[in-house]
Design a protein around this motif. Structure first.
Motif, PDB file in Angstrom:
ATOM      1  N   LEU A 260       1.010  -1.324  -0.189  1.00  0.00           N
ATOM      2  CA  LEU A 260      -0.143  -0.080  -0.162  1.00  0.00           C
ATOM      3  C   LEU A 260       0.716   1.330   0.246  1.00  0.00           C
ATOM      4  CD1 LEU A 260      -2.919  -0.731   2.442  1.00  0.00           C
ATOM      5  CD2 LEU A 260      -2.923  -0.964  -0.186  1.00  0.00           C
TER       6      LEU A 260
ATOM      7  N   CYS B  31       0.634   4.812  -1.331  1.00  0.00           N
ATOM      8  CA  CYS B  31      -0.608   5.181  -1.607  1.00  0.00           C
ATOM      9  C   CYS B  31      -0.508   6.258  -2.435  1.00  0.00           C
ATOM     10  CB  CYS B  31      -1.422   5.501  -0.586  1.00  0.00           C
ATOM     11  SG  CYS B  31      -3.037   6.019  -0.757  1.00  0.00           S
ATOM     12  N   ARG B  32      -1.382   6.538  -3.420  1.00  0.00           N
ATOM     13  CA  ARG B  32      -1.642   7.565  -4.546  1.00  0.00           C
ATOM     14  C   ARG B  32      -1.726   8.817  -3.518  1.00  0.00           C
ATOM     15  NH1 ARG B  32      -0.569  11.043  -7.101  1.00  0.00           N
ATOM     16  NH2 ARG B  32      -1.680  11.896  -9.136  1.00  0.00           N
ATOM     17  N   PHE B  33      -2.280   8.856  -2.269  1.00  0.00           N
ATOM     18  CA  PHE B  33      -3.024   9.870  -1.641  1.00  0.00           C
ATOM     19  C   PHE B  33      -1.886  10.339  -0.692  1.00  0.00           C
ATOM     20  CE2 PHE B  33      -6.282   7.780  -3.353  1.00  0.00           C
ATOM     21  CZ  PHE B  33      -6.787   8.532  -4.279  1.00  0.00           C
TER      22      PHE B  33
ATOM     23  N   ALA C 276       1.786   5.028  -6.885  1.00  0.00           N
ATOM     24  CA  ALA C 276       0.649   4.488  -6.293  1.00  0.00           C
ATOM     25  C   ALA C 276       0.611   2.878  -5.940  1.00  0.00           C
ATOM     26  CB  ALA C 276      -0.737   4.695  -6.855  1.00  0.00           C
ATOM     27  N   CYS C 277      -0.290   2.258  -5.437  1.00  0.00           N
ATOM     28  CA  CYS C 277      -0.115   0.895  -5.182  1.00  0.00           C
ATOM     29  C   CYS C 277      -0.582   0.125  -6.693  1.00  0.00           C
ATOM     30  CB  CYS C 277      -0.963   0.421  -3.985  1.00  0.00           C
ATOM     31  SG  CYS C 277      -2.839   0.383  -4.157  1.00  0.00           S
TER      32      CYS C 277
ATOM     33  N   PHE D  75      -2.994  -1.753  -6.985  1.00  0.00           N
ATOM     34  CA  PHE D  75      -4.306  -1.894  -7.089  1.00  0.00           C
ATOM     35  C   PHE D  75      -4.873  -0.751  -7.687  1.00  0.00           C
ATOM     36  CE2 PHE D  75      -8.954  -2.606  -5.816  1.00  0.00           C
ATOM     37  CZ  PHE D  75      -8.938  -3.948  -5.774  1.00  0.00           C
ATOM     38  N   HIS D  76      -4.453   0.640  -7.676  1.00  0.00           N
ATOM     39  CA  HIS D  76      -4.570   1.501  -8.222  1.00  0.00           C
ATOM     40  C   HIS D  76      -4.375   1.476  -9.626  1.00  0.00           C
ATOM     41  CE1 HIS D  76      -4.686   6.329  -7.952  1.00  0.00           C
ATOM     42  NE2 HIS D  76      -4.209   6.050  -9.173  1.00  0.00           N
TER      43      HIS D  76
ATOM     44  N   TYR E 150     -12.224   1.257  -5.235  1.00  0.00           N
ATOM     45  CA  TYR E 150     -11.687   0.724  -3.929  1.00  0.00           C
ATOM     46  C   TYR E 150     -10.786   1.957  -3.352  1.00  0.00           C
ATOM     47  CZ  TYR E 150      -8.972  -1.644  -0.308  1.00  0.00           C
ATOM     48  OH  TYR E 150      -8.408  -1.678   1.032  1.00  0.00           O
ATOM     49  N   CYS E 151     -10.077   2.517  -3.972  1.00  0.00           N
ATOM     50  CA  CYS E 151      -9.450   3.629  -3.343  1.00  0.00           C
ATOM     51  C   CYS E 151     -10.307   4.676  -2.302  1.00  0.00           C
ATOM     52  CB  CYS E 151      -8.664   4.732  -4.303  1.00  0.00           C
ATOM     53  SG  CYS E 151      -7.311   4.044  -4.910  1.00  0.00           S
TER      54      CYS E 151
ATOM     55  N   CYS F 208     -10.486   2.630   0.762  1.00  0.00           N
ATOM     56  CA  CYS F 208      -9.301   2.259   1.303  1.00  0.00           C
ATOM     57  C   CYS F 208      -8.991   2.998   2.472  1.00  0.00           C
ATOM     58  CB  CYS F 208      -8.104   2.067   0.360  1.00  0.00           C
ATOM     59  SG  CYS F 208      -6.471   1.636   0.643  1.00  0.00           S
TER      60      CYS F 208
ATOM     61  N   ALA G 232      -6.069   3.488   3.621  1.00  0.00           N
ATOM     62  CA  ALA G 232      -4.652   4.171   3.431  1.00  0.00           C
ATOM     63  C   ALA G 232      -5.130   5.589   2.834  1.00  0.00           C
ATOM     64  CB  ALA G 232      -4.044   3.577   2.443  1.00  0.00           C
ATOM     65  N   ARG G 233      -6.020   5.878   1.966  1.00  0.00           N
ATOM     66  CA  ARG G 233      -6.377   7.225   1.432  1.00  0.00           C
ATOM     67  C   ARG G 233      -6.595   8.003   2.643  1.00  0.00           C
ATOM     68  NH1 ARG G 233     -11.084   9.948   0.747  1.00  0.00           N
ATOM     69  NH2 ARG G 233     -12.456   7.931   1.629  1.00  0.00           N
TER      70      ARG G 233
HETATM   71  S1  SF4 Z   1      -6.289   4.620  -1.590  1.00  0.00           S
HETATM   72 FE1  SF4 Z   1      -5.430   2.363  -1.152  1.00  0.00          FE
HETATM   73  S2  SF4 Z   1      -5.698   1.324  -3.142  1.00  0.00           S
HETATM   74 FE2  SF4 Z   1      -5.830   3.600  -3.618  1.00  0.00          FE
HETATM   75  S3  SF4 Z   1      -3.741   3.965  -4.174  1.00  0.00           S
HETATM   76 FE3  SF4 Z   1      -3.917   4.301  -1.924  1.00  0.00          FE
HETATM   77  S4  SF4 Z   1      -3.343   2.377  -0.978  1.00  0.00           S
HETATM   78 FE4  SF4 Z   1      -3.815   2.166  -3.132  1.00  0.00          FE
END
Ligand code: SF4
Ligand code: SF4
Ligand code: SF4
Ligand code: SF4
Lengths: 410, 340, 253
Positions: B77, B79-81, B90-91, B93-94, B197-198, B201, B203-204
């Motif tokens: 993870l 994260c994009r955020f 990003a991860c 999944f993103h 999912y983001c 999530c 992590a966001r």
């Molecule tokens: S919010 Fe979760 S799924 Fe989206 S980029 Fe961040 S870690 Fe990955």
């Protein structure tokens, strides 16, 4: 232990009184035996340990909690400020006295315990686990003498972690609470942890000696080794580790003179002073016990407390995983552990064969033998079963078997 | 030294937490040379498609920085955020969801994907146990619980496998939605259903908070954003509770970890057991943060990389039998269990 | 090379003189309390039979329960190894199982084709299933061992004796006699119970294709008969069954 019929209690008390008088004429100090074994020893440090055994040196400043079997957690006994004393006993005279309380085809260890409790040591609390049938009933037999000074731990006889961990945990917790109440102590987590550290230290030094013994043939003879482990019943973990540490240093500097013919693994029933018959036989035929997995030595000292979570429950849990789960005792389900232990030791120390000591009338050990025989035969590991009791008249026969076994190993 | 593995792991976790969350602050600019740019092309939304940069401050998918230091997608993870764009883009999944929507050409994806596979192949799910900042945070919460003398809550196996089932569900549904909104006809749903999912999530929310940036945590503009906001809170609650009571229970649910776990078997890092050394004490499964049982239950020599295993190596550390459990990297033994 | 093997059993002491693998002289006597005397005694007899001088014996191996008492011996081996060696040579050098029924112990030895012992069993302390038991029972039935054996062979329907302990079996037999059970059937029952006991020992070995039978017990036809019946295999009684151990001792390398 309340569920006891006081009427039967009277009967037992009468017998016991008679026995107490009788006991006065018997000497319990085993001077000759001690001398004999001490002479065979060439280690200086052992002198003190022999003394511990012959004088039964224990710390009597604190209340004494006597217990049987390796499944009782010493750590929590020490933490509440008492001295744990393992009472497992193989005294031949004690067994004779015990015979009068429980006659018949009963395990001699149970009889010996009965006789032994007529001893001078004042026991403040007696802890008995339900590990075998004999011990279970022992709790009842001893109630008239000990009254409320008996605590009975019901340990389920399946030593599989996944199925029974919760039961062990609750049994230990209950015991811990009981001890806390009884000795009016509230040990903190830190105290518990420091006790665990102490026993871990003991395990560490024991493992060193264990390994050295396996690697260097003849470094310590079997009498010394079993005196050393038996001494851990009496000495506190820190005292024991201190002396074991000195012994270890002495062993490292020792030059081995004696030549042994074969290196064997000793498995099976416990060996506790003064019943060193099997050891005598093995030493006489010049065999070196390079490794053992008996509950009086290996079982008592080998496993450490490894605490994952340092919460109170976590520590208790870790204790169950030290005392119950890796238990090799045949009373428990799980012969795979025994096999693993045998195979590992055979492999690690390149041993020649396994001698399985089966104390007559301790039936669980005997039940294991056919399975063991079969599996070890398939693996090509020679196995000799020596079935005997405390008496000495069959020494010749046992020797013949052992010697034939050694000849077979060639 | 006692607990050596845990100690090293703690250090690695702290370092990677700092790097991954504060990477944007630390390095400030992109660390890309020209060849780097060529090797890992920057992935952009095609004309008319939505991307995270288009979200404004305060909305759910608002990234606090646009330029990550490195344009890659490692398998945990990251994260994009994360504040100021973070260290990595990003991860994974993103990456997958985004590009399913954008219908990016495979030749741009391939280098990124190859790197991902390579990293997974090298370390398996070690990313979860050692790198993932969310996992590290969870471990920190766990240690608070331990300090407070609260015993861990253990969940039955059936519960854990249903979590894994859920995880599959989340993965399939969010990829499906991502594909769906990439179809030109459904373009108008993009601004609500992008990166589904983001939007929930944890992590966001967590990553910006650690960078002292207000995340988009109360976006009630439309019904759908409100729904996602509330779902996000819920998941956050589950996340915190999971870590507080039950160690790494959350990681059974995390879909990023799920993708990572596909590569666990057959990765370079191997957890091995020497069966005859085992004394069946159960310590390994007792201490396993994922509550796995194979290494206790099974009696065969060989590799024990289970799907759930996050390669934290706690079991190796705690096993009291010398040489029973061991870790090797491409067959070379790194360490093994011992008692000291 | 001339070698001597001496087997000091609990009941009899046996001696053989072996020259290049062939028995030249042999002798047997009861083992008295004074073992030394018995040794000298049998040795003299065996030497006489072989027609050699004592100095010519190069190696002197003793075995059996009193082996350590033999001063002359320059090697000691256990009766297990001795009987394995002897049985293996007598039995045609193939892998086999050897049943040795002696005075006070019964042994079952498993031997591989190279003559090495791969497993063995001995009876416990108790005398059940040994020669001693047979002797005691024949006394109770007021006959000697040969008579006892032929009694058992002539029985049509052997009865079942439950006790194998010699003390309990004795009282059981006496009560059977008083209830007018034919002596033949009792004898047969007794042999059957001994055979059963030995059979359980034999059953613990897997490879029971070829079974050799030796020791004093092998001279009793009834025992062989009932053993064969219980094991369901043919037993080969070795030539000179009582001397197998002594011969094996002499032949040990
Ligand atoms: S919010 Fe979760 S799924 Fe989206 S980029 Fe961040 S870690 Fe990955
Ligand atoms: S499974 Fe756990 S450790 Fe792995 S990526 Fe997900 S949150 Fe992080
Ligand atoms: S199996 Fe071992 S390495 Fe894997 S998660 Fe459990 S404790 Fe960690
Ligand atoms: S901790 Fe080690 S010894 Fe104990 S059960 Fe697990 S693998 Fe076996």
């Amino acid at each position: 232990m309340k569920r006891y019929n006081t009427f039967i209690g009277q009967q037992y008390l009468k017998i016991l009184k008679y026995l107490t008088d009788k006991r006065k004429n018997i000497s319990f100090d085993y001077k000759n035996e001690i001398e004999k074994y001490r002479k065979a020893s060439d280690l200086k440090t052992m002198n003190y340990l022999y003394e511990v055994i012959s004088k039964k040196k224990i710390n009597i400043d604190k209340p004494i909690v006597g217990y049987f079997c390796k499944t009782i957690p010493e750590e929590i006994i020490i933490a509440v400020g008492a001295t744990p004393l393992r009472l497992c006993n193989q005294d031949i005279y004690c067994a004779e006295i015990g015979e009068e309380i429980i006659p018949g085809d009963i395990c001699p260890v149970i009889k010996a315990i009965c006789g032994y409790l007529q001893n001078d040591i004042k026991i403040d609390l007696l802890v008995i686990p339900a590990t075998c049938d004999g011990k279970t009933k022992l709790a009842e037999i001893l109630t008239p003498i000990f009254n409320d000074r008996i605590y009975f731990i019901d340990i389920p006889r399946n030593s599989d972690y996944i199925e029974n961990i919760d039961l062990w945990e609750s049994a230990y917790l209950k015991f811990y609470d009981y001890l806390k109440n009884r000795f009016k102590a509230k040990p903190s987590r830190k105290e518990l942890l420091s006790v665990c550290k102490m026993t871990n230290k003991r395990t560490e030094i024991f493992r060193k000696i264990y390994q050295l013994r396996g690697e260097k043939t003849g470094i310590i003879n079997s009498f010394d080794y079993f005196i050393l482990t038996s001494a851990s019943f009496y000495l506190s973990p820190s005292d024991w580790s201190e002396h074991a540490e000195i012994l270890y240093k002495e062993l490292l500097g020792k030059v081995v003179k004696q030549n042994y013919r074969k290196r064997i693994l000793l498995a099976g029933s416990p060996i506790i002073f003064p019943n060193f018959k099997i050891l005598e036989i093995i030493e006489d035929s010049n065999c070196y016990i390079a490794s053992d997995i008996l509950c009086s030595g290996y079982g008592h000292l080998f496993d450490p407390v490894k605490i994952d979570e340092e919460t109170e429950l976590g520590i208790i849990r870790a204790l169950t995983l030290k005392y119950i789960a890796p238990n090799l005792c045949p009373c428990f389900l799980g012969i795979d552990k025994l096999l693993n232990a045998i195979l590992e030791n055979m492999d690690k120390y390149t041993l020649d064969g396994v001698v399985y000591y089966n104390l007559r009338l301790c039936n669980v050990f005997e039940i294991e033998i056919p399975i063991l025989k079969d599996i070890l035969k398939n693996k090509g590991i020679p196995l000799l079963v020596l079935k005997t009791d405390f008496s000495r008249e069959d020494i010749g026969q046992l020797k013949t078997r052992l010697e034939a076994f050694i000849e077979m190993l060639k | 030294m006692k607990n050596k593995i845990s100690f090293i792991r703690r250090i690695v976790q702290i370092v990677s937490f700092v790097l991954l969350i504060y990477g944007g602050y630390i390095f400030k600019t992109r660390l890309y040379t020209e060849t780097g740019e060529k090797l890992f092309p920057k992935l952009k939304a095609p004309e008319g498609y939505i991307s995270t940069t288009k979200f404004k401050e305060g909305s759910i998918l608002w990234p606090s920085g646009t330029n990550p230091v490195l344009e890659n997608y490692p398998p945990s993870l990251v994260c994009r955020f994360a504040p100021k764009g973070g260290l990595f883009k990003a991860c994974i999944f993103h990456f997958i969801s985004e590009n399913l929507t954008w219908q990016t050409h495979i030749k741009y994806l391939l280098p990124h994907f190859t790197l991902f596979i390579l990293l997974c192949f090298l370390f398996g799910r070690m990313w979860c146990g050692w790198v993932c900042p969310i996992g590290s945070l969870g471990d920190f919460i766990t240690s608070i619980r331990k300090k407070m003398n609260i015993p861990v809550k253990r969940f039955p196996d059936s519960f854990k496998s249903s979590l894994r089932f859920f995880s599959y569900g989340i993965m399939v549904i969010s990829f499906f939605i991502s594909i769906l909104i990439g179809i030109p006809n459904f373009k108008r749903f993009q601004c609500y259903w992008f990166l589904p999912y983001c939007q929930i999530c944890p992590a966001r929310l967590i990553c910006p908070i650690f960078g002292l940036i207000k995340p988009g945590w109360k976006d009630f503009e439309t019904v759908i954003t409100s729904m996602f906001t509330i779902l996000g809170w819920l998941v956050m609650g589950i996340f915190l509770a999971a870590f507080y009571f039950g160690r790494r229970i959350w990681c059974h649910l995390c879909p990023v970890g799920l993708i990572n776990s596909f590569f666990n078997k057959g990765s370079g890092i191997e957890l091995k057991k020497r069966a005859i050394s085992c004394n069946k004490c159960g310590l390994c499964t007792d201490a396993c943060p994922m509550g796995l049982k194979d290494m206790y239950e099974k009696d065969t020599n060989g590799i024990y990389n289970q799907n759930g295993c996050i390669m934290c190596l706690r079991c190796v550390e705690i096993c009291p039998k010398e040489g029973c459990l061991s870790v090797s990297f491409f067959g070379k033994k790194i360490t093994e269990s011992k008692f000291r | 090379m001339i070698k001597a093997g001496i087997d000091i059993g609990s009941v009899t002491t046996k001696c053989v003189i072996v020259k290049d693998g062939v028995i030249f002289g042999k002798a047997i006597t009861k083992t008295p309390l004074n073992i030394e005397k018995a040794i000298d005694n049998v040795l003299q007899k065996a030497i006489e039979e072989a027609g050699i001088k004592e100095e010519e014996i190069k190696e002197f191996v003793s075995t059996g329960y009193g082996r350590k008492q033999c001063k002359k011996a320059n090697r000691f081996i256990t009766e297990i190894s001795a009987v394995a060696k002897g049985g293996h040579i007598f039995g045609g050098k193939k892998s086999c199982l050897i049943i040795d029924v002696g005075g006070q112990d019964t042994k079952v030895v498993e031997v591989n084709d190279r003559g090495l012992v791969t497993g063995f069993l001995m009876n416990d302390k108790c005398a059940a299933g040994t020669g001693r038991f047979i002797e005691i029972m024949s006394n109770i039935l007021e006959t000697d061992i040969n008579g006892f054996s032929s009694l058992a062979m002539s029985s049509k329907n052997p009865i079942k004796i439950n006790s194998t302990c010699s003390v309990f079996a004795e009282s059981e037999v006496i009560s059977l006699i008083t209830s007018l059970t034919p002596r033949e059937d009792i004898a047969a029952g007794l042999f059957n119970s001994i055979a059963l006991r030995i059979t359980t020992m034999v059953r613990q070995f897997k490879n029971i294709d070829r079974i050799l039978f030796c020791g004093g017990g092998a001279k009793i036809p009834a025992l062989k008969y009932y053993l064969e019946k219980n094991i369901e295999k043919e037993l080969f009684v070795l030539h000179e069954p009582q001397f197998v151990s002594a011969y094996g001792a002499a032949m040990i390398e």
